[in-house]
Motif scaffolding. Structure first.
Motif, PDB file in Angstrom:
ATOM      1  N   ASP A   1       0.794  -1.169  -0.084  1.00  0.00           N
ATOM      2  CA  ASP A   1      -0.082   0.119   0.138  1.00  0.00           C
ATOM      3  C   ASP A   1       0.829   1.123  -0.028  1.00  0.00           C
ATOM      4  OD1 ASP A   1       0.965   0.231   2.700  1.00  0.00           O
ATOM      5  OD2 ASP A   1      -1.009  -0.481   3.362  1.00  0.00           O
ATOM      6  N   LEU A   2       0.288   2.386  -0.106  1.00  0.00           N
ATOM      7  CA  LEU A   2       1.269   3.631  -0.053  1.00  0.00           C
ATOM      8  C   LEU A   2       1.801   3.864   1.212  1.00  0.00           C
ATOM      9  CD1 LEU A   2      -1.248   6.305  -2.117  1.00  0.00           C
ATOM     10  CD2 LEU A   2       0.463   4.604  -2.967  1.00  0.00           C
ATOM     11  N   GLU A   3       1.347   3.545   2.278  1.00  0.00           N
ATOM     12  CA  GLU A   3       2.265   3.623   3.482  1.00  0.00           C
ATOM     13  C   GLU A   3       3.753   2.759   3.313  1.00  0.00           C
ATOM     14  OE1 GLU A   3       1.738   6.194   5.619  1.00  0.00           O
ATOM     15  OE2 GLU A   3      -0.131   6.744   4.004  1.00  0.00           O
ATOM     16  N   LYS A   4       3.254   1.709   3.165  1.00  0.00           N
ATOM     17  CA  LYS A   4       4.427   0.613   3.088  1.00  0.00           C
ATOM     18  C   LYS A   4       5.452   1.192   2.023  1.00  0.00           C
ATOM     19  CE  LYS A   4       6.956  -2.786   3.989  1.00  0.00           C
ATOM     20  NZ  LYS A   4       7.647  -2.774   5.301  1.00  0.00           N
ATOM     21  N   ALA A   5       4.952   1.849   0.959  1.00  0.00           N
ATOM     22  CA  ALA A   5       5.736   2.215  -0.087  1.00  0.00           C
ATOM     23  C   ALA A   5       6.747   3.504   0.360  1.00  0.00           C
ATOM     24  CB  ALA A   5       5.048   2.725  -1.610  1.00  0.00           C
ATOM     25  N   LYS A   6       6.034   4.304   1.029  1.00  0.00           N
ATOM     26  CA  LYS A   6       6.825   5.514   1.617  1.00  0.00           C
ATOM     27  C   LYS A   6       7.683   4.889   2.567  1.00  0.00           C
ATOM     28  CE  LYS A   6       2.603   8.196   1.950  1.00  0.00           C
ATOM     29  NZ  LYS A   6       1.579   8.874   2.883  1.00  0.00           N
ATOM     30  N   GLU A   7       7.383   3.838   3.228  1.00  0.00           N
ATOM     31  CA  GLU A   7       8.492   3.411   4.358  1.00  0.00           C
ATOM     32  C   GLU A   7       9.592   2.792   3.548  1.00  0.00           C
ATOM     33  OE1 GLU A   7       8.665  -0.700   7.012  1.00  0.00           O
ATOM     34  OE2 GLU A   7       6.627   0.723   6.971  1.00  0.00           O
ATOM     35  N   ILE A   8       9.629   2.151   2.410  1.00  0.00           N
ATOM     36  CA  ILE A   8      10.627   1.580   1.586  1.00  0.00           C
ATOM     37  C   ILE A   8      11.489   2.624   0.934  1.00  0.00           C
ATOM     38  CG2 ILE A   8      11.108   0.348  -0.443  1.00  0.00           C
ATOM     39  CD1 ILE A   8       8.685  -1.432   0.031  1.00  0.00           C
ATOM     40  N   LEU A   9      10.824   3.698   0.369  1.00  0.00           N
ATOM     41  CA  LEU A   9      11.692   4.744  -0.169  1.00  0.00           C
ATOM     42  C   LEU A   9      12.233   5.732   0.780  1.00  0.00           C
ATOM     43  CD1 LEU A   9       9.009   5.908  -2.865  1.00  0.00           C
ATOM     44  CD2 LEU A   9      10.838   4.542  -3.263  1.00  0.00           C
ATOM     45  N   SER A  10      11.798   5.627   2.100  1.00  0.00           N
ATOM     46  CA  SER A  10      12.548   6.560   3.049  1.00  0.00           C
ATOM     47  C   SER A  10      13.694   5.529   3.706  1.00  0.00           C
ATOM     48  CB  SER A  10      11.405   6.798   4.250  1.00  0.00           C
ATOM     49  OG  SER A  10      10.549   7.688   3.595  1.00  0.00           O
ATOM     50  N   ASP A  11      13.626   4.275   3.374  1.00  0.00           N
ATOM     51  CA  ASP A  11      14.748   3.644   4.314  1.00  0.00           C
ATOM     52  C   ASP A  11      16.205   4.021   3.884  1.00  0.00           C
ATOM     53  OD1 ASP A  11      16.582   0.917   4.198  1.00  0.00           O
ATOM     54  OD2 ASP A  11      14.773   0.363   5.162  1.00  0.00           O
ATOM     55  N   LYS A  12      17.039   3.803   4.715  1.00  0.00           N
ATOM     56  CA  LYS A  12      18.408   4.422   4.555  1.00  0.00           C
ATOM     57  C   LYS A  12      19.062   3.945   3.567  1.00  0.00           C
ATOM     58  CE  LYS A  12      20.471   1.903   8.365  1.00  0.00           C
ATOM     59  NZ  LYS A  12      21.271   2.151   9.798  1.00  0.00           N
ATOM     60  N   CYS A  13      18.631   2.610   3.246  1.00  0.00           N
ATOM     61  CA  CYS A  13      19.227   1.683   2.079  1.00  0.00           C
ATOM     62  C   CYS A  13      19.028   1.984   0.851  1.00  0.00           C
ATOM     63  CB  CYS A  13      19.213   0.209   2.394  1.00  0.00           C
ATOM     64  SG  CYS A  13      19.923  -0.464   3.757  1.00  0.00           S
ATOM     65  N   VAL A  14      17.867   2.905   0.599  1.00  0.00           N
ATOM     66  CA  VAL A  14      17.360   3.090  -0.493  1.00  0.00           C
ATOM     67  C   VAL A  14      17.386   4.561  -0.763  1.00  0.00           C
ATOM     68  CG1 VAL A  14      15.162   2.987  -2.098  1.00  0.00           C
ATOM     69  CG2 VAL A  14      15.799   1.251  -0.369  1.00  0.00           C
ATOM     70  N   CYS A  15      17.021   5.508   0.058  1.00  0.00           N
ATOM     71  CA  CYS A  15      16.996   7.086  -0.042  1.00  0.00           C
ATOM     72  C   CYS A  15      18.493   7.479   0.167  1.00  0.00           C
ATOM     73  CB  CYS A  15      16.389   7.396   0.902  1.00  0.00           C
ATOM     74  SG  CYS A  15      16.161   9.373   1.084  1.00  0.00           S
ATOM     75  N   LEU A  16      18.854   7.968  -0.951  1.00  0.00           N
ATOM     76  CA  LEU A  16      20.296   8.704  -1.067  1.00  0.00           C
ATOM     77  C   LEU A  16      20.466   9.833  -0.415  1.00  0.00           C
ATOM     78  CD1 LEU A  16      22.912   7.299  -2.412  1.00  0.00           C
ATOM     79  CD2 LEU A  16      22.398   8.416  -4.441  1.00  0.00           C
TER      80      LEU A  16
ATOM     81  N   ILE B   1      15.907  14.094  -4.253  1.00  0.00           N
ATOM     82  CA  ILE B   1      15.273  15.541  -4.130  1.00  0.00           C
ATOM     83  C   ILE B   1      13.843  15.517  -4.452  1.00  0.00           C
ATOM     84  CG2 ILE B   1      17.567  16.531  -4.689  1.00  0.00           C
ATOM     85  CD1 ILE B   1      16.673  16.916  -7.495  1.00  0.00           C
ATOM     86  N   TRP B   2      13.150  14.526  -4.572  1.00  0.00           N
ATOM     87  CA  TRP B   2      11.759  14.090  -4.799  1.00  0.00           C
ATOM     88  C   TRP B   2      11.509  12.717  -4.680  1.00  0.00           C
ATOM     89  CZ3 TRP B   2      12.824  16.041 -10.022  1.00  0.00           C
ATOM     90  CH2 TRP B   2      12.667  15.280 -10.908  1.00  0.00           C
ATOM     91  N   SER B   3      10.285  12.506  -4.224  1.00  0.00           N
ATOM     92  CA  SER B   3       9.813  11.081  -4.257  1.00  0.00           C
ATOM     93  C   SER B   3       8.177  10.826  -4.668  1.00  0.00           C
ATOM     94  CB  SER B   3      10.181  10.539  -2.900  1.00  0.00           C
ATOM     95  OG  SER B   3       9.749   9.008  -2.501  1.00  0.00           O
ATOM     96  N   ILE B   4       7.780   9.587  -5.293  1.00  0.00           N
ATOM     97  CA  ILE B   4       6.417   9.667  -5.667  1.00  0.00           C
ATOM     98  C   ILE B   4       6.084   8.292  -5.214  1.00  0.00           C
ATOM     99  CG2 ILE B   4       4.845   9.831  -7.428  1.00  0.00           C
ATOM    100  CD1 ILE B   4       5.936  12.256  -7.176  1.00  0.00           C
ATOM    101  N   VAL B   5       4.832   8.132  -4.509  1.00  0.00           N
ATOM    102  CA  VAL B   5       4.276   6.886  -4.415  1.00  0.00           C
ATOM    103  C   VAL B   5       2.857   7.067  -5.139  1.00  0.00           C
ATOM    104  CG1 VAL B   5       5.271   6.295  -2.384  1.00  0.00           C
ATOM    105  CG2 VAL B   5       3.193   7.579  -2.099  1.00  0.00           C
ATOM    106  N   ALA B   6       2.314   5.824  -5.553  1.00  0.00           N
ATOM    107  CA  ALA B   6       0.902   5.985  -6.458  1.00  0.00           C
ATOM    108  C   ALA B   6       0.092   4.849  -6.479  1.00  0.00           C
ATOM    109  CB  ALA B   6       1.012   6.552  -7.874  1.00  0.00           C
ATOM    110  N   ASN B   7      -1.048   4.833  -6.329  1.00  0.00           N
ATOM    111  CA  ASN B   7      -1.959   3.785  -6.320  1.00  0.00           C
ATOM    112  C   ASN B   7      -2.756   3.937  -7.764  1.00  0.00           C
ATOM    113  OD1 ASN B   7      -4.416   2.058  -6.968  1.00  0.00           O
ATOM    114  ND2 ASN B   7      -4.544   1.598  -4.674  1.00  0.00           N
ATOM    115  N   LEU B   8      -2.113   3.165  -9.033  1.00  0.00           N
ATOM    116  CA  LEU B   8      -2.579   3.314 -10.254  1.00  0.00           C
ATOM    117  C   LEU B   8      -3.985   2.908 -10.530  1.00  0.00           C
ATOM    118  CD1 LEU B   8       0.626   2.015 -12.099  1.00  0.00           C
ATOM    119  CD2 LEU B   8       0.373   4.170 -11.386  1.00  0.00           C
ATOM    120  N   ASN B   9      -4.673   2.322  -9.896  1.00  0.00           N
ATOM    121  CA  ASN B   9      -5.851   1.785  -9.852  1.00  0.00           C
ATOM    122  C   ASN B   9      -6.800   3.019  -9.698  1.00  0.00           C
ATOM    123  OD1 ASN B   9      -4.333  -0.682  -9.667  1.00  0.00           O
ATOM    124  ND2 ASN B   9      -6.062  -1.305 -10.741  1.00  0.00           N
TER     125      ASN B   9
END
Length: 334
Positions: A270-285, A295-303
Motif C-alpha cells: 500500500d502507499l504507506e509501505k511504499a513510503k517506508e521503503i523509499l525512506s529507508d536509509k538503504c534506498v534513500c540517497l 530530491i523528490w519521491s513519488i508513490v501512487a496507486n495506479l488503479n
C-alpha cells in the motif's frame, strides 16, 4: 518545486510557460559546448520525426523567452547524454486488485531549485502528472489511464544523436494507455543514451525496459514475484555489455539490494509501505560530501490514481497528496 498547470494546444502551452519563466525568473538558455550544440541540433531533426507536436511547444517556449527554437531544442536534447544524470530508485508492485509504484529521484541538491511537478493536458492527448528538473522534458509521471513510467540513468558504452529520455517519458505519458504500448514505443525509437525505464499499468503489467543505442531488452518480474525494481545498472546478461558501470559512488547496488530486501517481505503493498521503503536509509540517497541525494519521491496507486509526493528527502510523514489530475479529469467530465 514549481507546480505549473499546462493545457491546450502545444504551442500555447510552450508560449505560456516560456513567458512566465522569462518574466518572473529572467530565464535564458544556458550556454553549452559546441559538441553538445552540434549533437543537439542533429537530434532536433530526429525529434521532428518522432514527436512533431512537442516541436510546436518548443517553438512557443522559444518565442516566450525571445530565443530560437533550434537553440532551445539542442540544449534540451543534449541534457543527460554527456554527463551522468539522476541516480534513481524505482519499484512497482502488483497486488491482486491494485498496482503500486514508488520512485526516488536522486540528483545534485542544487537542482532542487529547478524541480517541477506539472499537470500537463495537451489537446487530443492523455493528461498526466509528471516530475522533472527541466522544463518540457519529463523524468517520470502517471497518466489518466493509470500508466506510470520512470527512468533511471545507466552509464552506457555508447551515445548517438536521437531522442533523450526526457522526451521518451513524455511521449509515453501522452500517447500510451498501457505497458504494452509503452514498450513498443521505446523499442521503436532511436534512443540517444542508455537508461532503464520502469513501466507499470493499472492492470498489473509491470516491466523494466533496459534500453541503449545498441539494443533493448524487456525484463519482467522473476517467477513467483509480484514486484520489479531498478537503480542504475543493467541486470540482464544481454544488456550488461552495454553498461560501463562506475556508479558505485551513488550506492546503486546497495540501493538495488535495499529494494529487493524490502519488497520480498511484502505480501500486500500500500502507499504507506511504499513510503517506508523509499525512506529507508538503504534506498534513500543522502551523500552529503557529494551534495547529492533524493530530491523528490513519488508513490501512487495506479488503479485509484491516488498520488502522493515528497518534494525533498522523503520520510514516512512528509508526502502530500497530489490532486490536480483528479481535478482536471472531473473538470473535463462535465
Amino acid at each position: 518545486m514549481y507546480h505549473p498547470r499546462l493545457y491546450g494546444e502545444f504551442y500555447e502551452m510552450g508560449l505560456k510557460y516560456g513567458k512566465l519563466l522569462y518574466e518572473k525568473a529572467n530565464f535564458v538558455i544556458p550556454t553549452i559546448s559546441k559538441q553538445k550544440m552540434d549533437f543537439g541540433l542533429e537530434s532536433y531533426q530526429d525529434l521532428k520525426l518522432f514527436y512533431p507536436e512537442v516541436i510546436e511547444e518548443i517553438e512557443g517556449f522559444a518565442k516566450g523567452i525571445k530565443d530560437k527554437p533550434e537553440k532551445l531544442g539542442a540544449f534540451l536534447l543534449s541534457l543527460g547524454v554527456f554527463n551522468s544524470t539522476g541516480q534513481c530508485s524505482v519499484f512497482a508492485f502488483k497486488n491482486r486488485d491494485s498496482t503500486i509504484i514508488g520512485r526516488n529521484y536522486d540528483m545534485l541538491f542544487d537542482f532542487k531549485k529547478f524541480t517541477e511537478s506539472s499537470l500537463i493536458a495537451p489537446k487530443d492527448k492523455f493528461s498526466y502528472i509528471s516530475q522533472s528538473d527541466v522544463f518540457i522534458g519529463r523524468s517520470d509521471g502517471i497518466n489518466e489511464k493509470g500508466l506510470s513510467v520512470a527512468m533511471s540513468f545507466v552509464n552506457g558504452t555508447e551515445i548517438q544523436t536521437g531522442i533523450s529520455f526526457h522526451f521518451i517519458v513524455r511521449k509515453i505519458l501522452e500517447d500510451c494507455e498501457n505497458t504494452k504500448q509503452a514498450i513498443e514505443l521505446i523499442q521503436k525509437v532511436k534512443v540517444s543514451s542508455a537508461n532503464n525505464f520502469l513501466i507499470a499499468d493499472k492492470n498489473g503489467e509491470i516491466v523494466v525496459v533496459e534500453s541503449a543505442p545498441q539494443k533493448s531488452i524487456v525484463r519482467r518480474p522473476q517467477k513467483n514475484e509480484q514486484f520489479i525494481y531498478i537503480t542504475n545498472e543493467f541486470k540482464t546478461n544481454e544488456m550488461q555489455p552495454f553498461d560501463r558501470g562506475g556508479v558505485e559512488w551513488s550506492k546503486s547496488t546497495e540501493r538495488y539490494n535495499g529494494l529487493k530486501d524490502n519488497l520480498k517481505s511484502v505480501k500486500k503493498m500500500d502507499l504507506e509501505k511504499a513510503k517506508e521503503i523509499l525512506s529507508d536509509k538503504c534506498v534513500c540517497l543522502n551523500l552529503k560530501k557529494e551534495k547529492f541525494g533524493t530530491i523528490w519521491s513519488i508513490v501512487a496507486n495506479l488503479n485509484e490514481l491516488k498520488i502522493e509526493r515528497a518534494e525533498t528527502k522523503p520520510t514516512t510523514k512528509n508526502y502530500k497528496s497530489e490532486t490536480r489530475l483528479d481535478w482536471w479529469m472531473k473538470k473535463n467530465a462535465t
